[in-house]
Design a protein around this motif. Structure first.
Motif, PDB file in Angstrom:
ATOM      1  N   MET B  77      19.267  29.522   1.120  1.00  0.00           N
ATOM      2  CA  MET B  77      19.723  30.662   1.922  1.00  0.00           C
ATOM      3  C   MET B  77      20.619  31.547   1.053  1.00  0.00           C
ATOM      4  SD  MET B  77      21.957  30.630   5.457  1.00  0.00           S
ATOM      5  CE  MET B  77      22.716  29.056   5.119  1.00  0.00           C
ATOM      6  N   CYS B  78      20.248  32.814   0.981  1.00  0.00           N
ATOM      7  CA  CYS B  78      21.062  33.796   0.272  1.00  0.00           C
ATOM      8  C   CYS B  78      21.726  34.682   1.322  1.00  0.00           C
ATOM      9  CB  CYS B  78      20.173  34.630  -0.641  1.00  0.00           C
ATOM     10  SG  CYS B  78      21.033  36.022  -1.407  1.00  0.00           S
ATOM     11  N   VAL B  79      23.024  34.893   1.195  1.00  0.00           N
ATOM     12  CA  VAL B  79      23.737  35.701   2.186  1.00  0.00           C
ATOM     13  C   VAL B  79      24.375  36.897   1.491  1.00  0.00           C
ATOM     14  CG1 VAL B  79      25.546  35.722   3.944  1.00  0.00           C
ATOM     15  CG2 VAL B  79      24.219  33.641   3.562  1.00  0.00           C
ATOM     16  N   GLY B  80      24.202  38.072   2.086  1.00  0.00           N
ATOM     17  CA  GLY B  80      24.808  39.267   1.519  1.00  0.00           C
ATOM     18  C   GLY B  80      25.287  40.193   2.614  1.00  0.00           C
ATOM     19  N   GLY B  81      25.741  41.348   2.199  1.00  0.00           N
ATOM     20  CA  GLY B  81      26.229  42.325   3.176  1.00  0.00           C
ATOM     21  C   GLY B  81      27.740  42.370   3.198  1.00  0.00           C
ATOM     22  N   GLY B  82      28.318  43.434   2.674  1.00  0.00           N
ATOM     23  CA  GLY B  82      29.763  43.623   2.773  1.00  0.00           C
ATOM     24  C   GLY B  82      30.602  42.659   1.962  1.00  0.00           C
ATOM     25  N   VAL B  83      30.010  42.015   0.943  1.00  0.00           N
ATOM     26  CA  VAL B  83      30.798  41.105   0.112  1.00  0.00           C
ATOM     27  C   VAL B  83      31.599  41.937  -0.893  1.00  0.00           C
ATOM     28  CG1 VAL B  83      30.708  39.232  -1.586  1.00  0.00           C
ATOM     29  CG2 VAL B  83      29.133  39.240   0.365  1.00  0.00           C
ATOM     30  N   ARG B  84      32.916  41.924  -0.764  1.00  0.00           N
ATOM     31  CA  ARG B  84      33.759  42.806  -1.570  1.00  0.00           C
ATOM     32  C   ARG B  84      34.636  42.081  -2.583  1.00  0.00           C
ATOM     33  NH1 ARG B  84      32.461  47.471  -0.229  1.00  0.00           N
ATOM     34  NH2 ARG B  84      33.721  48.106  -1.984  1.00  0.00           N
ATOM     35  N   ALA B  89      32.940  35.858  -1.272  1.00  0.00           N
ATOM     36  CA  ALA B  89      31.691  35.236  -1.724  1.00  0.00           C
ATOM     37  C   ALA B  89      31.817  33.713  -1.693  1.00  0.00           C
ATOM     38  CB  ALA B  89      31.352  35.713  -3.134  1.00  0.00           C
ATOM     39  N   ILE B  90      32.960  33.213  -2.175  1.00  0.00           N
ATOM     40  CA  ILE B  90      33.157  31.769  -2.226  1.00  0.00           C
ATOM     41  C   ILE B  90      33.233  31.185  -0.808  1.00  0.00           C
ATOM     42  CG2 ILE B  90      34.856  29.986  -2.874  1.00  0.00           C
ATOM     43  CD1 ILE B  90      35.234  31.719  -5.496  1.00  0.00           C
ATOM     44  N   ALA B  91      33.836  31.942   0.116  1.00  0.00           N
ATOM     45  CA  ALA B  91      33.881  31.480   1.514  1.00  0.00           C
ATOM     46  C   ALA B  91      32.469  31.337   2.070  1.00  0.00           C
ATOM     47  CB  ALA B  91      34.700  32.452   2.364  1.00  0.00           C
ATOM     48  N   LEU B  92      31.590  32.266   1.734  1.00  0.00           N
ATOM     49  CA  LEU B  92      30.200  32.187   2.206  1.00  0.00           C
ATOM     50  C   LEU B  92      29.480  30.985   1.589  1.00  0.00           C
ATOM     51  CD1 LEU B  92      29.282  35.991   2.057  1.00  0.00           C
ATOM     52  CD2 LEU B  92      29.366  34.588   4.131  1.00  0.00           C
ATOM     53  N   LEU B  93      29.740  30.742   0.288  1.00  0.00           N
ATOM     54  CA  LEU B  93      29.107  29.585  -0.367  1.00  0.00           C
ATOM     55  C   LEU B  93      29.596  28.286   0.262  1.00  0.00           C
ATOM     56  CD1 LEU B  93      29.340  30.758  -4.102  1.00  0.00           C
ATOM     57  CD2 LEU B  93      27.246  30.497  -2.776  1.00  0.00           C
ATOM     58  N   ARG B  94      30.892  28.222   0.538  1.00  0.00           N
ATOM     59  CA  ARG B  94      31.441  27.002   1.142  1.00  0.00           C
ATOM     60  C   ARG B  94      30.919  26.808   2.557  1.00  0.00           C
ATOM     61  NH1 ARG B  94      35.207  24.411  -2.148  1.00  0.00           N
ATOM     62  NH2 ARG B  94      35.331  22.853  -0.527  1.00  0.00           N
ATOM     63  N   LYS B  99      23.344  31.174  -2.337  1.00  0.00           N
ATOM     64  CA  LYS B  99      23.505  32.324  -3.224  1.00  0.00           C
ATOM     65  C   LYS B  99      24.188  33.425  -2.420  1.00  0.00           C
ATOM     66  CE  LYS B  99      18.913  32.369  -4.044  1.00  0.00           C
ATOM     67  NZ  LYS B  99      17.596  32.659  -4.650  1.00  0.00           N
ATOM     68  N   VAL B 100      24.904  34.291  -3.130  1.00  0.00           N
ATOM     69  CA  VAL B 100      25.569  35.399  -2.463  1.00  0.00           C
ATOM     70  C   VAL B 100      25.113  36.716  -3.086  1.00  0.00           C
ATOM     71  CG1 VAL B 100      27.786  36.481  -1.962  1.00  0.00           C
ATOM     72  CG2 VAL B 100      27.577  34.010  -1.876  1.00  0.00           C
ATOM     73  N   GLY B 101      24.764  37.666  -2.238  1.00  0.00           N
ATOM     74  CA  GLY B 101      24.349  38.982  -2.712  1.00  0.00           C
ATOM     75  C   GLY B 101      25.527  39.940  -2.718  1.00  0.00           C
ATOM     76  N   VAL B 102      25.733  40.605  -3.859  1.00  0.00           N
ATOM     77  CA  VAL B 102      26.805  41.598  -3.967  1.00  0.00           C
ATOM     78  C   VAL B 102      26.156  42.952  -4.210  1.00  0.00           C
ATOM     79  CG1 VAL B 102      28.909  42.259  -5.195  1.00  0.00           C
ATOM     80  CG2 VAL B 102      28.282  39.841  -4.999  1.00  0.00           C
ATOM     81  N   ASN B 103      26.610  43.970  -3.487  1.00  0.00           N
ATOM     82  CA  ASN B 103      26.002  45.285  -3.601  1.00  0.00           C
ATOM     83  C   ASN B 103      27.031  46.341  -4.009  1.00  0.00           C
ATOM     84  OD1 ASN B 103      24.610  47.709  -3.178  1.00  0.00           O
ATOM     85  ND2 ASN B 103      23.332  46.826  -1.581  1.00  0.00           N
ATOM     86  N   SER B 104      27.594  47.066  -3.022  1.00  0.00           N
ATOM     87  CA  SER B 104      28.500  48.196  -3.317  1.00  0.00           C
ATOM     88  C   SER B 104      29.703  47.791  -4.156  1.00  0.00           C
ATOM     89  CB  SER B 104      29.011  48.815  -2.018  1.00  0.00           C
ATOM     90  OG  SER B 104      27.978  48.934  -1.100  1.00  0.00           O
ATOM     91  N   ALA B 105      30.271  46.619  -3.869  1.00  0.00           N
ATOM     92  CA  ALA B 105      31.483  46.203  -4.576  1.00  0.00           C
ATOM     93  C   ALA B 105      31.237  46.135  -6.075  1.00  0.00           C
ATOM     94  CB  ALA B 105      31.959  44.852  -4.051  1.00  0.00           C
ATOM     95  N   ALA B 106      30.012  45.742  -6.464  1.00  0.00           N
ATOM     96  CA  ALA B 106      29.688  45.631  -7.890  1.00  0.00           C
ATOM     97  C   ALA B 106      29.610  47.002  -8.548  1.00  0.00           C
ATOM     98  CB  ALA B 106      28.381  44.880  -8.074  1.00  0.00           C
ATOM     99  N   LEU B 107      29.212  48.019  -7.761  1.00  0.00           N
ATOM    100  CA  LEU B 107      29.133  49.377  -8.309  1.00  0.00           C
ATOM    101  C   LEU B 107      30.524  49.922  -8.583  1.00  0.00           C
ATOM    102  CD1 LEU B 107      26.427  50.757  -5.893  1.00  0.00           C
ATOM    103  CD2 LEU B 107      26.229  50.714  -8.386  1.00  0.00           C
TER     104      LEU B 107
END
Lengths: 199, 252
Positions: B77-84, B89-94, B99-107
């Motif tokens: 399961m990969c979770v994304g959306g609003g990861v800043r 991200a670590i909270a989602l993994l725990r 896997k965690v998807g990072v979008n805007s924050a990486a930009l």
């Protein structure tokens, strides 16, 4: 049903491993306390992350010695992904850092020409297993039984010796087939020694 | 040989599955645990969950949803959306994401990818990119905030950087094709494939197995779809049968 002790490596996807054993009806504990691990019967060394970090963390807590002793006594141990690699002598991922040395092999990176990390399902024996790795062991070392898979050449999918079972894939993420792998590890460990059966 | 993956995507808002077109007109589409269970049974190779909640309360609920889905789900399961932040991200993994998807924050701050990869391992970090086509011949630019923000970043160059920043996989959504059901942007996939050996999940525009075959032949390793699976039009297994018939290796 069996008591399973998962070594809490801090970050690795321990939640998935935890849930997979619970679905099998096991009672599951997550701990990084060496004392508790040394008293446990079924121990799981999961692993996602970097080889050097993984070894540093095991050494800092003294879990390295506990795990090696557990395997020496042929008590049931399951190593998953980085968990398999940590049992080896060392890894190209972290040159100069010694592994646990239980498996006489070096871990190497997939060739640069192939998709890396290997993310996805690959054939193992009669089933499909989910892999997520950039490093692997290239061949089955002496003294171990094992299964191979293929990604830019053959690599080790799993190794078994006595009650130690180590797999490069993630059985906890490999659907019903993976659940079967976890169950056989438990069942084989019990059969292998009725005298000290752990229930 | 590594199999091509078929991945249903669930958009999650406040603990419910929602669906819409181009991130708009969301409507309720069911319970995430029920849907995740059904997708696994129907042959999904993996699941992507995108948290589209706009509120902090919604984010908290997303963690509960991840925990609940993890209990029943035995595929990745990969979770994304609003990861800043790395902490989020670590909270989602725990909570149970693999896997965690990072979008805007990486930009805004590319070093989040490097930091995250060093803490959780590259294989857990997915760079999610929304790419919009520019005028003919000018390539694609990365867009964010549901496509309302044009970043001016060249999508191909962004992917080329990703590998060195410690990313383990690319989730590549064509903003133009998303919701249209006229096929993936195969030209985009081809261009991206040229600059990276990372696995690529193609997203945006799927209507049928032929679209998926086209995307996989253009260089994708996995194909993601939402609407065709939501309304029981087809199943991952049915799609995979067609992929296999055309010579693509899939998990039987």
């Amino acid at each position: 049903m069996s008591d399973i002790t998962i070594i809490d490596t801090g970050i690795a996807n321990t939640a998935s491993v935890f849930a997979a054993f619970e679905r099998l009806g096991c009672s599951v504990t997550l701990t990084r306390d060496p004392q508790r691990v040394s008293e446990a019967s079924f121990v799981v060394l999961p692993g996602v992350g970097q080889f050097g970090e993984g070894m540093r963390s095991l050494r800092a807590s003294g879990l390295d010695r506990v795990i090696v002793e557990h395997i020496k006594q042929d008590r049931p141990l399951l190593g998953i992904c980085l968990g398999l690699q940590l049992l080896c002598v060392g890894s190209a991922e972290s040159p100069g850092i010694e592994g646990l040395g239980v498996i006489d092999a070096m871990v190497t990176r997939f060739p640069a020409t192939i998709r890396t990390p290997q993310h996805g399902w690959n054939r193992v024996g009669n089933g499909y297993a989910y892999f997520s790795n950039s490093y692997r062991v290239g061949s089955i070392p002496d003294g171990w039984d094992g299964e191979l898979s293929e990604h830019g050449g053959v690599f080790v999918a799993s190794l078994r010796r006595g009650r130690t079972y180590a797999c490069q894939f993630h059985p906890e993420l490999s659907g019903a087939w993976g659940a079967g792998v976890l169950r056989s590890w438990i069942d084989n460990a019990k059969e292998a020694s009725p005298c000290c059966a752990v229930e | 040989m590594l199999c091509s993956r078929v991945i249903p995507c669930l958009d999650i808002d406040n603990g419910r599955v929602v669906k819409g077109v181009k991130f708009a007109n969301m409507r309720d589409a069911g319970d995430p645990v029920e849907q995740a269970t059904r997708y696994e049974r129907e042959g999904a190779d993996e699941l992507v969950m995108l948290d589209v909640s706009a509120t902090i309360g919604g984010r908290e609920t997303a963690l509960d949803t991840v925990r609940a889905v993890r209990r029943v789900l035995s595929i990745p399961m990969c979770v994304g959306g609003g990861v800043r932040t790395p902490e989020h991200a670590i909270a989602l993994l725990r909570a149970g994401a693999d896997k965690v998807g990072v979008n805007s924050a990486a930009l805004e701050n590319p070093s989040i990818l490097t930091e995250l990869a060093s803490r959780v391992g590259a294989q857990c970090v997915v760079l999610s990119i929304d790419a919009a086509r520019l005028a003919e011949g000018n390539g694609w630019q990365v867009v964010s905030r549901a496509g309302t923000h044009q970043t001016g970043v060249d999508a191909i160059a962004w992917v080329a950087r990703a590998e060195s920043m410690g990313v383990g996989e690319i989730l590549l959504t064509s903003f133009d094709q998303d919701g249209t059901r006229t096929g993936y942007d195969t030209q985009l996939l081809r261009e991206v494939r040229r600059v990276t050996t990372l696995p690529i999940i193609a997203s945006g525009g799927a209507d049928n197995a032929q679209h998926m075959i086209d995307a996989l032949r253009a260089g994708a390793d996995a194909v993601l779809a939402a609407s065709i699976f939501h309304d029981n039009e087809t199943t991952p297994d049915a799609i995979k049968e067609e992929l296999a018939a055309s010579g693509i290796e899939v998990r039987a």
